[in-house]
Write an enzyme that holds these catalytic residues in place. Structure first.
Site, PDB file in Angstrom:
ATOM      1  CG  MET A  68      -2.035  -1.101   1.192  1.00 28.09           C
ATOM      2  SD  MET A  68      -2.865  -1.133   2.936  1.00 28.09           S
ATOM      3  CE  MET A  68      -1.580  -1.916   3.607  1.00 28.09           C
ATOM      4  CB  ILE A  86       4.374  -5.900   7.145  1.00 25.34           C
ATOM      5  CG1 ILE A  86       3.987  -7.259   7.325  1.00 25.34           C
ATOM      6  CG2 ILE A  86       5.835  -5.263   7.345  1.00 25.34           C
ATOM      7  CD1 ILE A  86       4.613  -7.948   5.947  1.00 25.34           C
ATOM      8  N   GLY A 131       1.521   4.048   5.276  1.00 29.70           N
ATOM      9  CA  GLY A 131       2.505   3.273   4.375  1.00 29.70           C
ATOM     10  C   GLY A 131       2.634   1.989   4.983  1.00 29.70           C
ATOM     11  CB  SER A 132       1.339  -0.642   5.912  1.00 30.54           C
ATOM     12  OG  SER A 132       0.042  -0.047   5.258  1.00 30.54           O
ATOM     13  NE  ARG A 133       5.230  -7.339   2.359  1.00 28.09           N
ATOM     14  CZ  ARG A 133       6.537  -7.714   2.571  1.00 28.09           C
ATOM     15  NH1 ARG A 133       7.522  -7.054   2.018  1.00 28.09           N
ATOM     16  NH2 ARG A 133       6.693  -9.205   3.057  1.00 28.09           N
TER      17      ARG A 133
END
Length: 218
Positions: free
Chosen positions: A99, A157, A187-189
């Site tokens: 993302m 994450i 901001g991430s995954r």
């Protein structure tokens, strides 16, 4: 009508207050017209970024025990068989969705079932696409047991800008596909760990829509 996620209410209120104060202060202190307008535009741009980050669009999820939907909006950056060391301790099919800061950051349950495992891990803030992010960054690991797929793990994450992961999954809870599972700020995954041999409906580079798009099926 634009909806905002509850995790952003406090930040949105603060951003509005700071923006109004900044615009009024600039009016008083800056006499050069072009500079005044430029600063005000930057302040409004900052506010718009905050608002779009915490937006929470309504998604109509097609409920099905034979499909796994994208848990988040973003881009598919990893599809590979890996050893999952935390819960399964064997081979799983990993699908990772990255993302960017402009994506919707709501995490949704990829399938219905019972939460079997839920654990928070403090950690670093490496960029979310870093190979070690899934084992060294701040993260949460959640396992849902589903009648069709068995146990499926998803991992939120944190990225380089993320400083807080919100996880609603509690062990023993029955959850519904497409409903809110949490939120990751800035901001991430999210990684999915699926049984080997699961049929995928996505490929590397695909952009997916959380709560709607089918990423895997039986």
């Amino acid at each position: 009508m634009i909806r905002f996620h509850k995790e952003g209410y406090k930040i949105i209120i603060i951003a509005f207050a700071l923006s109004i104060a900044g615009i009024l202060l600039a009016e008083k202190l800056i006499e050069i017209n072009w500079l005044l307008k430029a600063i005000q535009v930057l302040i409004i741009g900052f506010l718009i970024i905050i608002l779009q980050f915490f937006r929470n669009p309504k998604r109509n999820t097609p409920l099905s025990d034979t499909t796994i939907i994208a848990p988040v909006d973003g881009k598919v950056v990893v599809i590979e068989e890996v050893e999952e060391p935390e819960f399964f301790k064997d081979k799983r099919l990993q699908v990772s969705i990255f993302m960017s800061p402009i994506n919707v950051h709501v995490t949704r349950y990829a399938m219905s079932g019972v939460v079997k495992y839920s654990k928070y891990h403090p950690g670093k803030y490496l960029v979310a696409w870093h190979p070690k992010a899934s084992t060294e960054n701040e993260r949460t690991s959640v396992v849902i047991n589903n009648a069709t797929f068995g146990d499926v793990l998803y991992r939120q994450i944190a990225g380089a800008l993320a400083k807080r992961i919100v996880n609603y999954a509690k062990e023993g809870n029955t959850v519904v596909q497409g409903t809110d599972a949490g939120f990751i700020k800035f901001g991430s995954r999210v990684d999915l760990y699926l049984p080997i041999g699961t049929k995928l409906n996505v490929k590397l580079g695909d952009k997916v829509k959380g709560g709607v798009q089918v990423v895997a099926e039986k």
